[in-house]
Scaffold this motif. Structure first.
Motif, PDB file in Angstrom:
ATOM      1  N   ARG A 297      35.142  36.404  40.399  1.00 60.04           N
ATOM      2  CA  ARG A 297      35.991  37.480  40.417  1.00 60.04           C
ATOM      3  C   ARG A 297      34.970  38.615  40.059  1.00 60.04           C
ATOM      4  NH1 ARG A 297      41.500  36.320  39.366  1.00 60.04           N
ATOM      5  NH2 ARG A 297      41.886  38.100  38.210  1.00 60.04           N
ATOM      6  N   GLU A 298      34.070  38.711  39.176  1.00 61.15           N
ATOM      7  CA  GLU A 298      33.412  39.822  39.005  1.00 61.15           C
ATOM      8  C   GLU A 298      32.505  40.246  40.047  1.00 61.15           C
ATOM      9  OE1 GLU A 298      33.279  36.895  37.444  1.00 61.15           O
ATOM     10  OE2 GLU A 298      34.397  37.459  35.584  1.00 61.15           O
ATOM     11  N   GLU A 299      32.007  39.418  40.928  1.00 59.53           N
ATOM     12  CA  GLU A 299      31.311  39.704  42.235  1.00 59.53           C
ATOM     13  C   GLU A 299      32.610  40.479  43.249  1.00 59.53           C
ATOM     14  OE1 GLU A 299      27.725  36.805  43.171  1.00 59.53           O
ATOM     15  OE2 GLU A 299      30.024  36.069  43.379  1.00 59.53           O
ATOM     16  N   ALA A 300      33.697  40.210  43.105  1.00 62.60           N
ATOM     17  CA  ALA A 300      34.759  40.805  43.957  1.00 62.60           C
ATOM     18  C   ALA A 300      35.042  42.106  43.533  1.00 62.60           C
ATOM     19  CB  ALA A 300      35.843  39.952  44.142  1.00 62.60           C
ATOM     20  N   ARG A 301      35.230  42.011  42.212  1.00 64.98           N
ATOM     21  CA  ARG A 301      35.296  43.634  41.548  1.00 64.98           C
ATOM     22  C   ARG A 301      34.250  44.415  41.722  1.00 64.98           C
ATOM     23  NH1 ARG A 301      37.374  40.436  36.943  1.00 64.98           N
ATOM     24  NH2 ARG A 301      39.706  40.749  36.858  1.00 64.98           N
ATOM     25  N   SER A 302      33.133  43.973  41.885  1.00 63.46           N
ATOM     26  CA  SER A 302      32.008  44.997  42.167  1.00 63.46           C
ATOM     27  C   SER A 302      32.077  45.654  43.411  1.00 63.46           C
ATOM     28  CB  SER A 302      30.729  44.086  41.860  1.00 63.46           C
ATOM     29  OG  SER A 302      30.166  43.519  43.149  1.00 63.46           O
ATOM     30  N   MET A 303      32.881  44.836  44.455  1.00 59.63           N
ATOM     31  CA  MET A 303      33.095  45.583  45.870  1.00 59.63           C
ATOM     32  C   MET A 303      34.564  46.294  45.962  1.00 59.63           C
ATOM     33  SD  MET A 303      30.395  44.784  47.358  1.00 59.63           S
ATOM     34  CE  MET A 303      30.878  44.802  49.148  1.00 59.63           C
ATOM     35  N   GLY A 304      35.069  46.589  44.625  1.00 63.02           N
ATOM     36  CA  GLY A 304      36.250  47.500  44.803  1.00 63.02           C
ATOM     37  C   GLY A 304      37.479  46.577  44.763  1.00 63.02           C
ATOM     38  N   TRP A 305      37.505  45.204  44.562  1.00 65.25           N
ATOM     39  CA  TRP A 305      38.596  44.482  44.378  1.00 65.25           C
ATOM     40  C   TRP A 305      39.329  44.729  43.021  1.00 65.25           C
ATOM     41  CZ3 TRP A 305      39.241  39.555  41.536  1.00 65.25           C
ATOM     42  CH2 TRP A 305      40.411  38.991  41.772  1.00 65.25           C
ATOM     43  N   ASP A 306      40.618  45.230  43.234  1.00 62.86           N
ATOM     44  CA  ASP A 306      41.152  45.434  41.983  1.00 62.86           C
ATOM     45  C   ASP A 306      41.561  44.437  40.877  1.00 62.86           C
ATOM     46  OD1 ASP A 306      43.686  44.544  43.024  1.00 62.86           O
ATOM     47  OD2 ASP A 306      44.470  46.398  43.513  1.00 62.86           O
ATOM     48  N   GLY A 307      41.661  43.018  41.575  1.00 65.53           N
ATOM     49  CA  GLY A 307      41.813  42.002  40.755  1.00 65.53           C
ATOM     50  C   GLY A 307      43.405  41.559  40.314  1.00 65.53           C
ATOM     51  N   ARG A 349      40.484  52.652  45.232  1.00 66.79           N
ATOM     52  CA  ARG A 349      41.041  52.542  43.888  1.00 66.79           C
ATOM     53  C   ARG A 349      40.002  52.814  42.969  1.00 66.79           C
ATOM     54  NH1 ARG A 349      45.338  48.745  43.689  1.00 66.79           N
ATOM     55  NH2 ARG A 349      46.588  48.975  45.780  1.00 66.79           N
ATOM     56  N   PHE A 350      38.592  52.991  43.414  1.00 69.73           N
ATOM     57  CA  PHE A 350      37.540  53.175  42.594  1.00 69.73           C
ATOM     58  C   PHE A 350      36.497  53.809  42.922  1.00 69.73           C
ATOM     59  CE2 PHE A 350      39.289  48.793  41.814  1.00 69.73           C
ATOM     60  CZ  PHE A 350      39.694  48.951  40.604  1.00 69.73           C
ATOM     61  N   PRO A 351      36.598  55.182  42.829  1.00 67.15           N
ATOM     62  CA  PRO A 351      35.420  56.102  43.468  1.00 67.15           C
ATOM     63  C   PRO A 351      34.037  55.677  43.146  1.00 67.15           C
ATOM     64  CG  PRO A 351      37.397  57.496  42.629  1.00 67.15           C
ATOM     65  CD  PRO A 351      37.510  55.880  42.026  1.00 67.15           C
ATOM     66  N   GLY A 352      33.801  54.984  41.965  1.00 69.36           N
ATOM     67  CA  GLY A 352      32.347  54.819  41.468  1.00 69.36           C
ATOM     68  C   GLY A 352      31.980  53.287  42.157  1.00 69.36           C
ATOM     69  N   ARG A 353      32.810  52.556  42.890  1.00 73.24           N
ATOM     70  CA  ARG A 353      32.358  51.475  43.396  1.00 73.24           C
ATOM     71  C   ARG A 353      32.014  51.372  44.911  1.00 73.24           C
ATOM     72  NH1 ARG A 353      36.558  47.299  40.467  1.00 73.24           N
ATOM     73  NH2 ARG A 353      36.170  48.356  38.272  1.00 73.24           N
ATOM     74  N   PRO A 354      31.409  50.530  45.386  1.00 73.56           N
ATOM     75  CA  PRO A 354      31.055  50.660  46.921  1.00 73.56           C
ATOM     76  C   PRO A 354      32.425  50.495  47.899  1.00 73.56           C
ATOM     77  CG  PRO A 354      29.759  49.158  45.904  1.00 73.56           C
ATOM     78  CD  PRO A 354      30.818  49.295  44.822  1.00 73.56           C
TER      79      PRO A 354
END
Length: 601
Positions: A297-307, A349-354
């Motif tokens: 889940r942490e790896e997916a979030r790092s790619m912009g997945w909102d969980g 969703r997340f401008p700061g993520r890839p």
């Protein structure tokens, strides 16, 4: 109910089988005809609904007492069956491990191994089986599904025929294509089915391959022109399915006509990689294989997945396509090309993520946050659920079916492996980004789910040269969560009365250079049941194929109903394949198919 295909379908049979007696120990929540809990009552000497170490060790001796005819085996009737639906007794986990081969009897060898088989249910290693480990319905017990064997939904999903039956049997209508049909059974829930065989135009079995260790739902088989059988299998069994995503198989094999395995490749690392659903044999002898690629889940979030969804999943599964080059001389395999959905994501969703960008503008990218509750059924951590792959050598393109997105995805195979991980290169100049997509405008925010054409579709394939519609794509459109008005309804579940499936033939416009033409829309040029008039619905799996005489053959996966229709849509075959299990695909071959040369059928 909407988070796991395995859980939902297993619950339909397993929870219903909670039943199971009208006398003896209180193993049942609801009484039902017969004495289906006889095996459990026999094992449970003290009637406390658990099995102690001694009771497990004495299993063979105690079960031998059920052998009324003294032949050394325990028949279905001696076990307390058959019950309202044949095979229902295997809804009990204890019976399922005892009857390892699924033939509805405990053989002499299975009886001798009874204690060892029951020990497999001891998940906590305390040398006893408590109610949780013996759960009638297992981890899905209590799921909100039909538990009445007389319930139409339960019967649709679990009953099977002892012999072939239907309105138009093979040989009854001379307009049906004269050929050999490949039958490939698959197990599900408490059903154990693993036959692969050929039938002739009269429905007679003319050849059969040795069964695989386990053929789960999502397993496929193809008879190649060179006479080899390409199939996907699992080296595990139903007890391991909870460790893998829906449709996972893990192993790809090539078998010769005599069932010898001439090549095998494993993509099977729990929590990380698993081959699943489909493979495609290429003209150069390579094999395209779909595989799950798991991330935390942490790896997916790092790619912009909102969980947000899928909730509760510890592993988030993306999809990849591997091109495998098998060496039939030494059994080795080389990965010569691959494509990963992970490399082609977009999120807003997340401008700061890839991958941050405009989802509606980045049409070649895959929105990592598209999936939401009520969009689809049958998800267990998968963001795409790619369930079909086909290859067009002339175009050097791959088409994938993403059931979650309700789309067909087109990928440029002319890229190098390095280019396939980027958005540049290849004949289309777009690297591994999608060069075209069709079926649902919602993933690119060009429309809503009500505007979709495809709903949980399966098995797209390019109609080959020399066939009616050559170059078009045929796809089985399941229609899951689509109401009779053609709109999305996330609360429908498996509503056989108000949902419908159709078969579509789609022409995709091309430019003079053979590229996808963005100025023209794809056109549905042929269909069957597009007006929902046939009362036909298959909620999952299933496939369709164009035949050399212009007919189209397709299969309803959940009850193994095969239908063949003329170009005008008139049925010339309509029958159900006997035996337990599901049937994902159907293929029919002409008598002069190269695989049959010099072989008597």
């Amino acid at each position: 109910m909407k988070n796991s295909l395995y859980g939902f379908l297993a619950a339909l049979l397993a929870t219903a089988a909670i039943v199971l007696t009208t006398s003896g120990a209180a193993w049942a929540q609801d009484p039902a005809p017969g004495d289906l809990a006889r095996v459990l009552n026999t094992l449970d000497a003290d009637g406390n609904q658990e099995l102690s170490t001694d009771e497990v060790q004495q299993a063979a001796e105690r079960l031998a007492g059920l052998d009324a005819d003294g032949n050394g085996a325990i028949s279905l009737e001696e076990m307390g069956g058959p019950g309202p639906i044949r095979g229902m007794i295997r809804g009990q986990l204890a019976v399922r491990v005892l009857d390892a081969d699924g033939d509805l009897r405990i053989s002499e060898a299975e009886l001798a191994a009874a204690s060892r088989s029951l020990a497999r249910l001891d998940t906590d290693g305390d040398w006893r089986l408590d109610r949780g480990e013996l759960a009638l319905g297992g981890p899905t017990a209590g799921a909100p599904v039909a538990t009445d064997p007389e319930n139409p939904l339960f019967r649709r999903m679990n009953s099977w025929l002892p012999s072939m039956a239907g309105d138009i049997l093979p040989g009854a209508d001379g307009r049906a294509f004269d050929g050999y049909t490949l039958i490939h059974d698959a197990s599900f829930g408490s059903h154990n089915a693993n036959r692969i065989y050929l039938t002739d135009s009269e429905g007679r079995t003319v050849h059969e391959w040795q069964p695989a260790p386990y053929q789960p739902e999502g397993a496929v088989a193809y008879l190649l022109e060179n006479g080899l059988l390409l199939r996907t299998v699992s080296m595990h069994d139903w007890m391991h399915t909870e460790h893998y995503p829906v449709g996972a198989t893990g192993t790809i094999q090539l078998l010769d006509w005599d069932s010898n395995i001439v090549w095998q490749y494993d993509i099977d690392v729990p929590g990380k990689h698993a081959a699943h659903h489909d493979v495609e044999y290429m003209p150069n002898g390579n094999i395209l294989a779909i595989a799950y690629h798991g991330f935390s889940r942490e790896e997916a979030r790092s790619m912009g997945w909102d969980g947000v969804f899928p909730t509760g999943a510890e592993t988030i599964w993306f999809d990849k396509v591997l091109e495998l080059q098998p060496n039939l001389q030494d059994g080795s395999t080389e990965i010569v090309w691959q494509w990963n959905s992970w490399d082609h994501l977009v999120q807003d969703r997340f401008p700061g993520r890839p991958n941050f960008g405009d989802v509606s503008a980045a049409t070649g990218k895959i929105d990592v946050n598209f999936l939401r509750d009520d969009y689809v059924m049958f998800t267990s951590g998968q963001l795409h659920h790619v369930n079909g792959v086909d290859y067009n050598a002339e175009l050097d393109e791959i088409v994938l079916s993403s059931a979650v997105f309700g789309e067909l995805w087109f990928i440029d195979h002319s890229t190098t492996m390095e280019e396939a991980a980027t958005d540049s290169g290849g004949r289309h100049g777009r690297g591994g980004d999608l060069i075209h997509r069709w079926g649902n405008p919602a993933p690119t925010k060009a429309g809503t789910l009500d505007d979709a054409t495809l709903y949980w579709q399966h098995a797209p394939y390019w109609i080959p040269e020399g066939f009616d519609g050559a170059g078009n794509i045929l796809v089985f459109n399941n229609g899951t969560l689509r109401d009779l008005d053609g709109n999305h309804d996330g609360e429908m579940g498996m509503d056989f009365e108000n949902s419908w499936s159709d078969v579509l033939e789609v022409a995709f416009p091309r430019t003079v250079d053979g590229l996808h033409d963005p100025q023209r829309q794809p056109e549905i040029v042929w269909s069957w049941n597009s007006d929902a008039s046939e009362g036909y619905f298959s909620p999952f799996m299933s496939s369709a194929e164009r035949l050399p005489n212009g007919n189209t053959i397709f299969v309803n996966a959940h009850n193994k109903q095969i239908i063949e229709v003329t170009p005008d849509g008139e049925r010339v075959l309509d029958y159900r394949v006997p035996g337990p299990g599901r049937k994902y695909r159907v293929y029919k071959f002409p008598p002069d198919y190269p695989a049959f040369v010099d072989r008597e059928l």
